[in-house]
Design a protein around this motif. Structure first.
Motif, PDB file in Angstrom:
ATOM      1  N   LYS A  97       0.834  -1.191   0.000  1.00 43.24           N
ATOM      2  CA  LYS A  97       0.000   0.000   0.000  1.00 43.24           C
ATOM      3  C   LYS A  97       0.875   1.250   0.000  1.00 43.24           C
ATOM      4  O   LYS A  97       1.820   1.364   0.780  1.00 43.24           O
ATOM      5  CB  LYS A  97      -0.919   0.012   1.232  1.00 43.24           C
ATOM      6  CG  LYS A  97      -1.961  -1.100   1.212  1.00 43.24           C
ATOM      7  CD  LYS A  97      -2.864  -1.017   2.441  1.00 43.24           C
ATOM      8  CE  LYS A  97      -3.911  -2.115   2.419  1.00 43.24           C
ATOM      9  NZ  LYS A  97      -4.806  -2.062   3.614  1.00 43.24           N
ATOM     10  N   MET A  98       0.538   2.190  -0.870  1.00 48.19           N
ATOM     11  CA  MET A  98       1.334   3.395  -1.002  1.00 48.19           C
ATOM     12  C   MET A  98       1.327   4.220   0.284  1.00 48.19           C
ATOM     13  O   MET A  98       2.339   4.824   0.645  1.00 48.19           O
ATOM     14  CB  MET A  98       0.825   4.231  -2.177  1.00 48.19           C
ATOM     15  CG  MET A  98       1.094   3.619  -3.540  1.00 48.19           C
ATOM     16  SD  MET A  98       2.871   3.455  -3.870  1.00 48.19           S
ATOM     17  CE  MET A  98       3.341   5.165  -3.928  1.00 48.19           C
ATOM     18  N   LYS A  99       0.197   4.242   0.986  1.00 49.60           N
ATOM     19  CA  LYS A  99       0.137   5.027   2.230  1.00 49.60           C
ATOM     20  C   LYS A  99       1.107   4.459   3.265  1.00 49.60           C
ATOM     21  O   LYS A  99       1.790   5.221   3.969  1.00 49.60           O
ATOM     22  CB  LYS A  99      -1.285   5.037   2.780  1.00 49.60           C
ATOM     23  CG  LYS A  99      -1.455   5.935   4.003  1.00 49.60           C
ATOM     24  CD  LYS A  99      -2.881   5.948   4.494  1.00 49.60           C
ATOM     25  CE  LYS A  99      -3.050   6.956   5.635  1.00 49.60           C
ATOM     26  NZ  LYS A  99      -2.097   6.741   6.742  1.00 49.60           N
ATOM     27  N   ASP A 100       1.178   3.135   3.355  1.00 46.91           N
ATOM     28  CA  ASP A 100       2.102   2.516   4.310  1.00 46.91           C
ATOM     29  C   ASP A 100       3.551   2.839   3.942  1.00 46.91           C
ATOM     30  O   ASP A 100       4.379   3.108   4.828  1.00 46.91           O
ATOM     31  CB  ASP A 100       1.902   1.002   4.330  1.00 46.91           C
ATOM     32  CG  ASP A 100       0.549   0.608   4.904  1.00 46.91           C
ATOM     33  OD1 ASP A 100      -0.077   1.464   5.562  1.00 46.91           O
ATOM     34  OD2 ASP A 100       0.125  -0.543   4.665  1.00 46.91           O
ATOM     35  N   LEU A 101       3.856   2.816   2.652  1.00 49.70           N
ATOM     36  CA  LEU A 101       5.228   3.121   2.214  1.00 49.70           C
ATOM     37  C   LEU A 101       5.571   4.579   2.493  1.00 49.70           C
ATOM     38  O   LEU A 101       6.689   4.898   2.909  1.00 49.70           O
ATOM     39  CB  LEU A 101       5.378   2.816   0.713  1.00 49.70           C
ATOM     40  CG  LEU A 101       5.269   1.349   0.301  1.00 49.70           C
ATOM     41  CD1 LEU A 101       5.351   1.217  -1.218  1.00 49.70           C
ATOM     42  CD2 LEU A 101       6.382   0.531   0.951  1.00 49.70           C
ATOM     43  N   ALA A 102       4.591   5.489   2.257  1.00 50.87           N
ATOM     44  CA  ALA A 102       4.827   6.911   2.505  1.00 50.87           C
ATOM     45  C   ALA A 102       5.022   7.178   4.002  1.00 50.87           C
ATOM     46  O   ALA A 102       5.921   7.943   4.403  1.00 50.87           O
ATOM     47  CB  ALA A 102       3.669   7.730   1.956  1.00 50.87           C
ATOM     48  N   ASP A 103       4.211   6.559   4.831  1.00 52.44           N
ATOM     49  CA  ASP A 103       4.358   6.741   6.279  1.00 52.44           C
ATOM     50  C   ASP A 103       5.706   6.203   6.754  1.00 52.44           C
ATOM     51  O   ASP A 103       6.370   6.817   7.611  1.00 52.44           O
ATOM     52  CB  ASP A 103       3.230   6.016   7.016  1.00 52.44           C
ATOM     53  CG  ASP A 103       1.874   6.676   6.788  1.00 52.44           C
ATOM     54  OD1 ASP A 103       1.860   7.850   6.349  1.00 52.44           O
ATOM     55  OD2 ASP A 103       0.845   6.016   7.019  1.00 52.44           O
ATOM     56  N   SER A 104       6.131   5.078   6.208  1.00 50.25           N
ATOM     57  CA  SER A 104       7.406   4.475   6.608  1.00 50.25           C
ATOM     58  C   SER A 104       8.588   5.362   6.246  1.00 50.25           C
ATOM     59  O   SER A 104       9.596   5.386   6.958  1.00 50.25           O
ATOM     60  CB  SER A 104       7.557   3.101   5.952  1.00 50.25           C
ATOM     61  OG  SER A 104       8.827   2.547   6.197  1.00 50.25           O
ATOM     62  N   TYR A 105       8.466   6.112   5.151  1.00 51.82           N
ATOM     63  CA  TYR A 105       9.584   6.948   4.681  1.00 51.82           C
ATOM     64  C   TYR A 105       9.951   8.005   5.712  1.00 51.82           C
ATOM     65  O   TYR A 105      11.098   8.441   5.798  1.00 51.82           O
ATOM     66  CB  TYR A 105       9.221   7.606   3.350  1.00 51.82           C
ATOM     67  CG  TYR A 105      10.406   7.881   2.467  1.00 51.82           C
ATOM     68  CD1 TYR A 105      10.703   7.070   1.384  1.00 51.82           C
ATOM     69  CD2 TYR A 105      11.253   8.968   2.706  1.00 51.82           C
ATOM     70  CE1 TYR A 105      11.792   7.319   0.567  1.00 51.82           C
ATOM     71  CE2 TYR A 105      12.343   9.223   1.901  1.00 51.82           C
ATOM     72  CZ  TYR A 105      12.608   8.403   0.833  1.00 51.82           C
ATOM     73  OH  TYR A 105      13.697   8.645   0.029  1.00 51.82           O
ATOM     74  N   THR A 106       8.960   8.436   6.519  1.00 50.35           N
ATOM     75  CA  THR A 106       9.215   9.504   7.495  1.00 50.35           C
ATOM     76  C   THR A 106       9.625   8.962   8.862  1.00 50.35           C
ATOM     77  O   THR A 106       9.962   9.734   9.750  1.00 50.35           O
ATOM     78  CB  THR A 106       7.957  10.376   7.661  1.00 50.35           C
ATOM     79  OG1 THR A 106       6.889   9.556   8.163  1.00 50.35           O
ATOM     80  CG2 THR A 106       7.555  10.990   6.332  1.00 50.35           C
ATOM     81  N   LYS A 107       9.568   7.647   9.039  1.00 45.61           N
ATOM     82  CA  LYS A 107       9.869   7.062  10.341  1.00 45.61           C
ATOM     83  C   LYS A 107      11.321   6.597  10.401  1.00 45.61           C
ATOM     84  O   LYS A 107      11.873   6.129   9.404  1.00 45.61           O
ATOM     85  CB  LYS A 107       8.939   5.886  10.629  1.00 45.61           C
ATOM     86  CG  LYS A 107       7.478   6.275  10.768  1.00 45.61           C
ATOM     87  CD  LYS A 107       6.613   5.052  11.008  1.00 45.61           C
ATOM     88  CE  LYS A 107       5.146   5.437  11.142  1.00 45.61           C
ATOM     89  NZ  LYS A 107       4.281   4.236  11.326  1.00 45.61           N
ATOM     90  N   LYS A 108      11.904   6.696  11.570  1.00 50.39           N
ATOM     91  CA  LYS A 108      13.285   6.258  11.757  1.00 50.39           C
ATOM     92  C   LYS A 108      13.379   4.929  12.498  1.00 50.39           C
ATOM     93  O   LYS A 108      14.434   4.297  12.497  1.00 50.39           O
ATOM     94  CB  LYS A 108      14.067   7.307  12.549  1.00 50.39           C
ATOM     95  CG  LYS A 108      14.089   8.682  11.918  1.00 50.39           C
ATOM     96  CD  LYS A 108      14.865   9.647  12.803  1.00 50.39           C
ATOM     97  CE  LYS A 108      14.839  11.056  12.243  1.00 50.39           C
ATOM     98  NZ  LYS A 108      15.587  12.004  13.115  1.00 50.39           N
ATOM     99  N   ASP A 109      12.268   4.521  13.125  1.00 46.13           N
ATOM    100  CA  ASP A 109      12.354   3.378  14.026  1.00 46.13           C
ATOM    101  C   ASP A 109      11.524   2.179  13.577  1.00 46.13           C
ATOM    102  O   ASP A 109      11.244   1.285  14.379  1.00 46.13           O
ATOM    103  CB  ASP A 109      11.919   3.790  15.429  1.00 46.13           C
ATOM    104  CG  ASP A 109      10.523   4.404  15.436  1.00 46.13           C
ATOM    105  OD1 ASP A 109       9.934   4.548  14.339  1.00 46.13           O
ATOM    106  OD2 ASP A 109      10.033   4.733  16.535  1.00 46.13           O
ATOM    107  N   GLY A 167      18.291   7.116   1.751  1.00 46.62           N
ATOM    108  CA  GLY A 167      19.185   6.249   2.617  1.00 46.62           C
ATOM    109  C   GLY A 167      18.445   5.619   3.793  1.00 46.62           C
ATOM    110  O   GLY A 167      17.536   6.186   4.367  1.00 46.62           O
ATOM    111  N   GLY A 168      18.851   4.359   3.686  1.00 45.40           N
ATOM    112  CA  GLY A 168      18.197   3.623   4.788  1.00 45.40           C
ATOM    113  C   GLY A 168      18.752   4.011   6.125  1.00 45.40           C
ATOM    114  O   GLY A 168      19.402   5.021   6.299  1.00 45.40           O
ATOM    115  N   GLY A 169      18.550   3.131   7.079  1.00 50.30           N
ATOM    116  CA  GLY A 169      19.042   3.420   8.416  1.00 50.30           C
ATOM    117  C   GLY A 169      20.539   3.337   8.461  1.00 50.30           C
ATOM    118  O   GLY A 169      21.203   3.055   7.492  1.00 50.30           O
TER     119      GLY A 169
END
Length: 404
Positions: A284-296, A378-380
């Motif tokens: 789901k695009m929304k899940d991918l977009a939300d993940s892009y802003t998270k660090k953890d 860049g990933g983590g």
């Protein structure tokens, strides 16, 4: 005694015979000159005889035809008959392919491109059609061959020949990177060859070139069709701080988008991205977009979200330059682990210069020009901290653009 002292009748007979001999010699010279001008010497006659047969040609006859054709092409070239030498090389190549003598024909095909370049024959629809016709004849001649070392070798030779054709078209045509049709058949040949190769590095290289040439051919739908055939990214490939390369499917998507942006072809870049989201991406695009802003959340930056942000930024003006620079830094870890990452870096440098007037250092400028010139892609952990304000602005732009 001399003929002068002989009876008059004998002298007259000798004189008449001498005159007739001279006339016959002149006549023979005239006939020889006419045949030479018409190309009807013994060599061309034998060549026509060999190529005219409708039956499959044995190897000895094929090599004889090749040697005769090569000599005639060079002869016509030296005589200034440029149209004649290029036509003969084309007709000979096509005839040998139709007789299933692919390996022999490849040598005459190389000579064809060589004389097209040496005679400064301009890229035209007629010649592009002829070259595509030769390629189709090659496909027909190799269609029934069993997969093996010889088949792979012949397809490699064909790939190299098509590269020469594209180079000729780029240098002597009106399209910067060469004819779109030639780019298209070259891309298809690279992808076909990637399905025959077994070495993983060779397969990756061929797929990269196939995507790049299809992008230059301006065929976004075909690119999406190819990406659909590749495996989805694994858990290891999407984990934050992963040490393995990104999935080939996502790497090719990102490389394609970056290349199209560098070429300032945002139309096809949007078509590729939209087609990928609609028919390839399973998450789901929304899940991918939300993940892009998270660090953890333990996930690396999503390639498809990176692509959405890149296109939206490039569609704005120079004031979004800082956002572009941040996007490049945040995705650097993924870039560094992509196959042939140096080429991708060259494309991103071109984007920064073309859209945002970001001047690279001289060494980077040379690399960028070389990368673009070679197309006639860049990933983590070590990723820089994300700027929340810039991230929110990017997300808002993507939502307004309809890509999420």
């Amino acid at each position: 005694t001399t003929l002068i002292n002989q009876p008059p009748t004998l002298f007259r007979q000798y004189k008449k015979k001498k005159i007739m001999s001279a006339a016959a010699a002149r006549r023979r010279k005239q006939l020889a000159a006419r045949k030479a001008s018409e190309g009807e010497d013994s060599v061309s006659t034998q060549l026509k005889k060999l190529l005219a047969t409708e039956e499959d040609m044995d190897e000895a006859s094929a090599y004889e035809a090749l040697q005769l054709a090569q000599s005639q092409v060079r002869k016509k070239y030296q005589a200034g008959d440029f149209g004649g030498c290029t036509n003969l090389a084309y007709e000979g190549s096509l005839s040998l392919l139709k007789k299933h003598r692919v390996s022999v024909a490849s040598q005459l095909m190389d000579l064809l491109v060589e004389v097209l370049r040496e005679t400064h024959t301009a890229d035209s629809d007629d010649w592009v059609n002829r070259l595509v016709e030769i390629h189709k004849a090659h496909e027909a001649a190799t269609a029934d061959q069993p997969t093996g070392i010889e088949t792979v070798r012949l397809h490699r030779l064909q790939r190299d020949w098509l590269l020469q054709c594209v180079s000729w078209s780029s240098d002597l045509g009106t399209i910067k990177y060469g004819s779109n049709r030639l780019q298209h058949v070259l891309a298809e040949q690279c992808w076909k060859l990637s399905e025959l190769e077994e070495e993983i590095d060779e397969v990756m290289d061929l797929q990269v070139h196939a995507i790049q040439h299809m992008a230059l051919a301006e065929q976004p739908d075909k690119i999406v069709e190819w990406l659909k055939t590749l495996p989805a990214p694994t858990e290891e490939e999407t984990r934050a701080g992963h040490t393995c390369p990104p999935s080939m499917r996502e790497s090719l998507l990102t490389r394609c988008l970056v290349l199209l942006c560098a070429m300032e072809n945002l139309r096809d870049a949007n078509k590729v991205l939209r087609g990928y989201i609609d028919t390839v991406e399973e998450r789901k695009m929304k899940d991918l977009a939300d993940s892009y802003t998270k660090k953890d959340d333990g996930l690396a930056p999503s390639h498809v979200i990176f692509g959405c942000m890149l296109l939206r930024i490039c569609e704005k003006d120079e004031r979004t330059g800082p956002l572009f620079s941040w996007l490049m830094r945040s995705f650097k870890r993924e870039f560094d682990r992509m196959y042939s990452s140096t080429a991708v870096l060259g494309y991103t440098t071109k984007i920064g210069k073309s859209y945002f007037n970001i001047q690279p250092p001289p060494s980077m400028m040379n690399m960028m020009e070389n990368m673009m010139g070679m197309m006639g892609g860049g990933g983590g952990g070590g990723a820089p901290a994300m700027n929340p304000a810039m991230m929110q602005a990017a997300m808002a732009q993507m939502q307004q653009g309809g890509m999420m």
